[in-house]
Design a protein around this motif. Structure first.
Motif, PDB file in Angstrom:
ATOM      1  N   THR A  17       8.686   4.966  -7.494  1.00 26.64           N
ATOM      2  CA  THR A  17       9.407   3.851  -6.532  1.00 26.64           C
ATOM      3  C   THR A  17       9.439   4.699  -4.964  1.00 26.64           C
ATOM      4  OG1 THR A  17      11.698   4.361  -6.912  1.00 26.64           O
ATOM      5  CG2 THR A  17      10.647   2.496  -8.081  1.00 26.64           C
ATOM      6  N   GLN A  18       8.964   3.884  -4.042  1.00 26.69           N
ATOM      7  CA  GLN A  18       8.826   4.515  -2.887  1.00 26.69           C
ATOM      8  C   GLN A  18      10.350   4.335  -2.111  1.00 26.69           C
ATOM      9  OE1 GLN A  18       6.252   5.617  -1.129  1.00 26.69           O
ATOM     10  NE2 GLN A  18       7.396   5.753   0.913  1.00 26.69           N
ATOM     11  N   GLU A  19      10.992   3.238  -2.194  1.00 23.38           N
ATOM     12  CA  GLU A  19      12.532   3.184  -2.034  1.00 23.38           C
ATOM     13  C   GLU A  19      13.268   2.077  -2.930  1.00 23.38           C
ATOM     14  OE1 GLU A  19      11.807  -0.045   1.664  1.00 23.38           O
ATOM     15  OE2 GLU A  19      11.659   2.213   1.961  1.00 23.38           O
TER      16      GLU A  19
ATOM     17  N   GLU B 277       0.912  -1.068   0.092  1.00 22.87           N
ATOM     18  CA  GLU B 277       0.006  -0.007   0.095  1.00 22.87           C
ATOM     19  C   GLU B 277       0.982   1.180   0.113  1.00 22.87           C
ATOM     20  OE1 GLU B 277      -0.536  -2.405   2.321  1.00 22.87           O
ATOM     21  OE2 GLU B 277      -1.994  -3.391   1.130  1.00 22.87           O
ATOM     22  N   GLU B 278       2.012   1.300   0.676  1.00 24.23           N
ATOM     23  CA  GLU B 278       2.934   2.346   0.709  1.00 24.23           C
ATOM     24  C   GLU B 278       3.578   2.672  -0.659  1.00 24.23           C
ATOM     25  OE1 GLU B 278       3.887  -0.322   3.170  1.00 24.23           O
ATOM     26  OE2 GLU B 278       2.386   0.722   4.238  1.00 24.23           O
ATOM     27  N   GLY B 279       3.924   1.670  -1.740  1.00 26.30           N
ATOM     28  CA  GLY B 279       4.186   1.961  -2.804  1.00 26.30           C
ATOM     29  C   GLY B 279       5.206   0.702  -3.005  1.00 26.30           C
TER      30      GLY B 279
END
Length: 131
Positions: free
Chosen positions: A113-115, A73-75
């Motif tokens: 991208t989140q990370e 859900e965060e990415g």
């Protein structure tokens, strides 16, 4: 027993018309990220597992090795496992890997991208052959 498959990544169409869904397999993201990471100067190889090592010894190139994707859900989170050459700056090389992987995934898939986590799993002491 049914094999559990990773969910496809859904993307929106970029055009003005909604022509349908675009779905990208996680393996495609792994291949894109792996090729982007190996293009960085100082990266000797990507870390694989036993199966990919056997396949490469038989002559087939494994493009997605050394990459793990996690869609939540965060990415989108990408983990890059690589071996670098002796003598290069680890922080500078890792930063280049992060930037290259993030930029390449965004250009090819329009996914943010989140990370991008870089894991240096080894150092290659072998001198590189002149091309």
């Amino acid at each position: 027993m049914a094999e559990k498959t990773a969910p496809y990544v859904r993307m929106k169409s970029l055009g003005a018309q909604d022509l349908g869904n675009i779905e990208v397999a996680p393996e495609v993201l792994e291949i894109i990220a792996s090729i982007a990471a190996t293009d960085i100067e100082g990266v000797a190889s990507m870390r694989g597992n036993f199966a990919s090592g056997v396949v490469e010894r038989l002559g087939k190139k494994v493009h997605g090795k050394g990459i793990k994707t996690d869609l939540s859900e965060e990415g989108l989170a990408i983990d890059v496992y690589c071996v670098i050459n002796y003598g290069v700056s680890i922080p500078k090389t890792a930063l280049k890997i992060q930037e290259q992987v993030r930029q390449t995934l965004e250009n090819m898939t329009s996914l943010q991208t989140q990370e991008v986590n870089v894991h240096i799993t080894g150092v290659n002491f072998e001198p590189q052959a002149a091309e």
